[in-house]
Scaffold this motif. Sequence first.
Motif, PDB file in Angstrom:
ATOM      1  N   SER A 149     -42.285 -43.471  18.620  1.00  0.00           N
ATOM      2  CA  SER A 149     -41.154 -43.237  19.521  1.00  0.00           C
ATOM      3  C   SER A 149     -41.514 -42.171  20.547  1.00  0.00           C
ATOM      4  O   SER A 149     -42.612 -41.592  20.517  1.00  0.00           O
ATOM      5  N   HIS A 150     -40.564 -41.861  21.418  1.00  0.00           N
ATOM      6  CA  HIS A 150     -40.794 -40.863  22.464  1.00  0.00           C
ATOM      7  C   HIS A 150     -41.058 -39.485  21.862  1.00  0.00           C
ATOM      8  O   HIS A 150     -41.949 -38.766  22.320  1.00  0.00           O
ATOM      9  N   ILE A 151     -40.313 -39.106  20.849  1.00  0.00           N
ATOM     10  CA  ILE A 151     -40.542 -37.832  20.187  1.00  0.00           C
ATOM     11  C   ILE A 151     -41.685 -37.942  19.181  1.00  0.00           C
ATOM     12  O   ILE A 151     -42.512 -37.034  19.049  1.00  0.00           O
ATOM     13  N   GLY A 152     -41.769 -39.076  18.504  1.00  0.00           N
ATOM     14  CA  GLY A 152     -42.801 -39.276  17.500  1.00  0.00           C
ATOM     15  C   GLY A 152     -44.212 -39.195  18.049  1.00  0.00           C
ATOM     16  O   GLY A 152     -45.156 -38.896  17.311  1.00  0.00           O
ATOM     17  N   ILE A 153     -44.370 -39.436  19.347  1.00  0.00           N
ATOM     18  CA  ILE A 153     -45.706 -39.404  19.930  1.00  0.00           C
ATOM     19  C   ILE A 153     -46.321 -38.012  19.832  1.00  0.00           C
ATOM     20  O   ILE A 153     -47.546 -37.855  19.781  1.00  0.00           O
ATOM     21  N   MET A 154     -45.465 -36.969  19.749  1.00  0.00           N
ATOM     22  CA  MET A 154     -45.987 -35.617  19.611  1.00  0.00           C
ATOM     23  C   MET A 154     -46.502 -35.343  18.198  1.00  0.00           C
ATOM     24  O   MET A 154     -47.091 -34.300  17.944  1.00  0.00           O
ATOM     25  N   GLY A 155     -46.286 -36.267  17.276  1.00  0.00           N
ATOM     26  CA  GLY A 155     -46.854 -36.167  15.948  1.00  0.00           C
ATOM     27  C   GLY A 155     -48.164 -36.919  15.806  1.00  0.00           C
ATOM     28  O   GLY A 155     -48.725 -36.994  14.720  1.00  0.00           O
ATOM     29  N   GLU A 156     -48.645 -37.484  16.929  1.00  0.00           N
ATOM     30  CA  GLU A 156     -49.870 -38.284  16.910  1.00  0.00           C
ATOM     31  C   GLU A 156     -51.013 -37.556  17.619  1.00  0.00           C
ATOM     32  O   GLU A 156     -51.802 -38.151  18.348  1.00  0.00           O
ATOM     33  N   VAL A 157     -51.091 -36.244  17.401  1.00  0.00           N
ATOM     34  CA  VAL A 157     -52.082 -35.422  18.105  1.00  0.00           C
ATOM     35  C   VAL A 157     -53.522 -35.898  17.899  1.00  0.00           C
ATOM     36  O   VAL A 157     -54.272 -36.036  18.874  1.00  0.00           O
ATOM     37  N   PRO A 158     -53.984 -36.164  16.664  1.00  0.00           N
ATOM     38  CA  PRO A 158     -55.375 -36.601  16.513  1.00  0.00           C
ATOM     39  C   PRO A 158     -55.694 -37.862  17.307  1.00  0.00           C
ATOM     40  O   PRO A 158     -56.760 -37.960  17.930  1.00  0.00           O
ATOM     41  N   ALA A 159     -54.778 -38.824  17.294  1.00  0.00           N
ATOM     42  CA  ALA A 159     -55.012 -40.060  18.036  1.00  0.00           C
ATOM     43  C   ALA A 159     -55.054 -39.797  19.534  1.00  0.00           C
ATOM     44  O   ALA A 159     -55.901 -40.339  20.257  1.00  0.00           O
ATOM     45  N   ILE A 160     -54.142 -38.961  20.021  1.00  0.00           N
ATOM     46  CA  ILE A 160     -54.100 -38.655  21.449  1.00  0.00           C
ATOM     47  C   ILE A 160     -55.353 -37.918  21.884  1.00  0.00           C
ATOM     48  O   ILE A 160     -55.983 -38.254  22.899  1.00  0.00           O
ATOM     49  N   VAL A 161     -55.754 -36.907  21.111  1.00  0.00           N
ATOM     50  CA  VAL A 161     -56.962 -36.141  21.459  1.00  0.00           C
ATOM     51  C   VAL A 161     -58.190 -37.039  21.448  1.00  0.00           C
ATOM     52  O   VAL A 161     -59.059 -36.935  22.320  1.00  0.00           O
ATOM     53  N   ALA A 162     -58.266 -37.954  20.470  1.00  0.00           N
ATOM     54  CA  ALA A 162     -59.413 -38.855  20.378  1.00  0.00           C
ATOM     55  C   ALA A 162     -59.514 -39.775  21.589  1.00  0.00           C
ATOM     56  O   ALA A 162     -60.619 -40.173  21.987  1.00  0.00           O
ATOM     57  N   MET A 163     -58.377 -40.112  22.198  1.00  0.00           N
ATOM     58  CA  MET A 163     -58.389 -40.969  23.382  1.00  0.00           C
ATOM     59  C   MET A 163     -58.542 -40.173  24.672  1.00  0.00           C
ATOM     60  O   MET A 163     -59.246 -40.595  25.603  1.00  0.00           O
ATOM     61  N   VAL A 164     -57.890 -39.020  24.722  1.00  0.00           N
ATOM     62  CA  VAL A 164     -57.862 -38.242  25.955  1.00  0.00           C
ATOM     63  C   VAL A 164     -59.201 -37.563  26.237  1.00  0.00           C
ATOM     64  O   VAL A 164     -59.635 -37.482  27.389  1.00  0.00           O
ATOM     65  N   THR A 165     -59.878 -37.082  25.180  1.00  0.00           N
ATOM     66  CA  THR A 165     -61.124 -36.340  25.393  1.00  0.00           C
ATOM     67  C   THR A 165     -62.186 -37.163  26.112  1.00  0.00           C
ATOM     68  O   THR A 165     -62.748 -36.694  27.118  1.00  0.00           O
ATOM     69  N   PRO A 166     -62.512 -38.387  25.688  1.00  0.00           N
ATOM     70  CA  PRO A 166     -63.510 -39.158  26.438  1.00  0.00           C
ATOM     71  C   PRO A 166     -63.034 -39.525  27.841  1.00  0.00           C
ATOM     72  O   PRO A 166     -63.852 -39.657  28.764  1.00  0.00           O
ATOM     73  N   PHE A 167     -61.712 -39.668  28.015  1.00  0.00           N
ATOM     74  CA  PHE A 167     -61.189 -39.921  29.363  1.00  0.00           C
ATOM     75  C   PHE A 167     -61.450 -38.726  30.266  1.00  0.00           C
ATOM     76  O   PHE A 167     -61.962 -38.875  31.381  1.00  0.00           O
ATOM     77  N   LEU A 168     -61.115 -37.527  29.786  1.00  0.00           N
ATOM     78  CA  LEU A 168     -61.333 -36.330  30.599  1.00  0.00           C
ATOM     79  C   LEU A 168     -62.826 -36.097  30.844  1.00  0.00           C
ATOM     80  O   LEU A 168     -63.214 -35.592  31.900  1.00  0.00           O
ATOM     81  N   ASP A 169     -63.654 -36.464  29.867  1.00  0.00           N
ATOM     82  CA  ASP A 169     -65.101 -36.310  30.015  1.00  0.00           C
ATOM     83  C   ASP A 169     -65.732 -37.436  30.822  1.00  0.00           C
ATOM     84  O   ASP A 169     -66.945 -37.437  31.058  1.00  0.00           O
ATOM     85  N   ASP A 170     -64.899 -38.408  31.219  1.00  0.00           N
ATOM     86  CA  ASP A 170     -65.331 -39.543  32.035  1.00  0.00           C
ATOM     87  C   ASP A 170     -66.429 -40.357  31.350  1.00  0.00           C
ATOM     88  O   ASP A 170     -67.382 -40.827  31.983  1.00  0.00           O
ATOM     89  N   LYS A 171     -66.280 -40.524  30.048  1.00  0.00           N
ATOM     90  CA  LYS A 171     -67.259 -41.296  29.298  1.00  0.00           C
ATOM     91  C   LYS A 171     -66.917 -42.780  29.317  1.00  0.00           C
ATOM     92  O   LYS A 171     -65.755 -43.172  29.178  1.00  0.00           O
ATOM     93  N   ALA A 172     -67.937 -43.591  29.486  1.00  0.00           N
ATOM     94  CA  ALA A 172     -67.750 -45.046  29.423  1.00  0.00           C
ATOM     95  C   ALA A 172     -67.503 -45.447  27.984  1.00  0.00           C
ATOM     96  O   ALA A 172     -67.983 -44.781  27.052  1.00  0.00           O
ATOM     97  N   PRO A 173     -66.760 -46.520  27.755  1.00  0.00           N
ATOM     98  CA  PRO A 173     -66.545 -46.982  26.384  1.00  0.00           C
ATOM     99  C   PRO A 173     -67.880 -47.294  25.728  1.00  0.00           C
ATOM    100  O   PRO A 173     -68.799 -47.798  26.372  1.00  0.00           O
ATOM    101  N   PRO A 174     -68.006 -46.989  24.415  1.00  0.00           N
ATOM    102  CA  PRO A 174     -69.277 -47.271  23.736  1.00  0.00           C
ATOM    103  C   PRO A 174     -69.534 -48.751  23.634  1.00  0.00           C
ATOM    104  O   PRO A 174     -68.587 -49.554  23.518  1.00  0.00           O
ATOM    105  N   PRO A 175     -70.793 -49.165  23.669  1.00  0.00           N
ATOM    106  CA  PRO A 175     -71.106 -50.588  23.519  1.00  0.00           C
ATOM    107  C   PRO A 175     -70.832 -51.045  22.096  1.00  0.00           C
ATOM    108  O   PRO A 175     -70.832 -50.229  21.164  1.00  0.00           O
ATOM    109  N   PRO A 176     -70.597 -52.325  21.885  1.00  0.00           N
ATOM    110  CA  PRO A 176     -70.350 -52.821  20.523  1.00  0.00           C
ATOM    111  C   PRO A 176     -71.596 -52.678  19.648  1.00  0.00           C
ATOM    112  O   PRO A 176     -72.726 -52.654  20.147  1.00  0.00           O
ATOM    113  N   ALA A 177     -71.378 -52.561  18.359  1.00  0.00           N
ATOM    114  CA  ALA A 177     -72.486 -52.377  17.428  1.00  0.00           C
ATOM    115  C   ALA A 177     -73.213 -53.674  17.101  1.00  0.00           C
ATOM    116  O   ALA A 177     -74.321 -53.661  16.585  1.00  0.00           O
ATOM    117  N   PHE A 178     -72.590 -54.821  17.368  1.00  0.00           N
ATOM    118  CA  PHE A 178     -73.213 -56.104  16.994  1.00  0.00           C
ATOM    119  C   PHE A 178     -74.169 -56.588  18.095  1.00  0.00           C
ATOM    120  O   PHE A 178     -74.129 -56.140  19.222  1.00  0.00           O
TER     121      PHE A 178
END
Length: 313
Positions: free
Chosen positions: A284-313
């Motif tokens: 939810s709108h308020i619940g999103i503030m309880g999803e800090v690990p998920a947000i940080v995991a997505m935001v950090t590579p965005f701020l670092d301008d990293k390309a998505p990793p290639p698939p492992a297969f």
Amino acid sequence: MSVFALLAAASAAAALPQPAHAAPPAAAAETAKAAAPVTVRNGDADVNGTRIHYQLHGDLTPGKTPLLVLHGAFMFSDAMKPLIDPLAATRPVIAIDARGHGRSGGVDGKLSYDQMADDAAAVLAKLGVKQADVLGYSMGASTAIALAVRHPARVGKQVVLSGTSRLDGWYPEVLAGIAQLTPATFAGSPIETGYKSLSPTPDKFPKLVENIKTIDATPFAYSDEQLRAIPGKTMVIIGDADGVRLDHAIQLFKLRGGGDIAAATQGFMTEAPKARLAILPATSHIGIMGEVPAIVAMVTPFLDDKAPPPPAF
């Protein structure tokens, strides 16, 4: 319980640091590990006679782009600490108490996103920051968009967290609930007690409630042309049960360069995209503030301008 009472209760919960209850133990441990203590310096910027309070987490080091964090309505910079701490472990973070909120002054005048964007630009100018990345939540997200529109040279990347570029980006039922809020709704809540303990005008909490109701009843809209013209990259994050309309978030994502047909047809990306979109499940709108690990995991590579990793297969 009425819609507006639910909103008030949720808002009060958002004023306090939220546990990452939805994160797996490993992710939570990594977040705690990353969130090493950094030096925090408090200061104020004078904006046309109004004091705007800020916190600087870490040092402004050449070569490291700072991140400006803008909180939501009724909140203050301290409430964003669960998100600030892990992000400040890798970059300097500037957090602002918005006009009329927390330790900042200016509660008597009406709030506007343009004014709050100008306040943020003034804080960056005082700190000698030519350009910063910006993360805004809710009211702060709309302020981040206004900042990028009005001061494009000041803004690098933008993270729009549960926010809109226009008033009708919210479900009308949410706006109707906000319109029914009264100061009594918040009696004894962390929202009210936090305001009274920090504000230079502790007796003016009713005015803050009035100002939030007014800004959420006043139509605003940044045009498609203005949004396309923002030079930096953008990440849009909402919950699938957010107060922000799903179609609005997708439209904003597309206006900012999302929906790359070439990447869609080839099935993979070779470089960092101009726009990113994340819709968190069962959030939810308020619940999103309880999803800090998920947000940080997505935001950090965005701020670092990293390309998505290639698939492992």
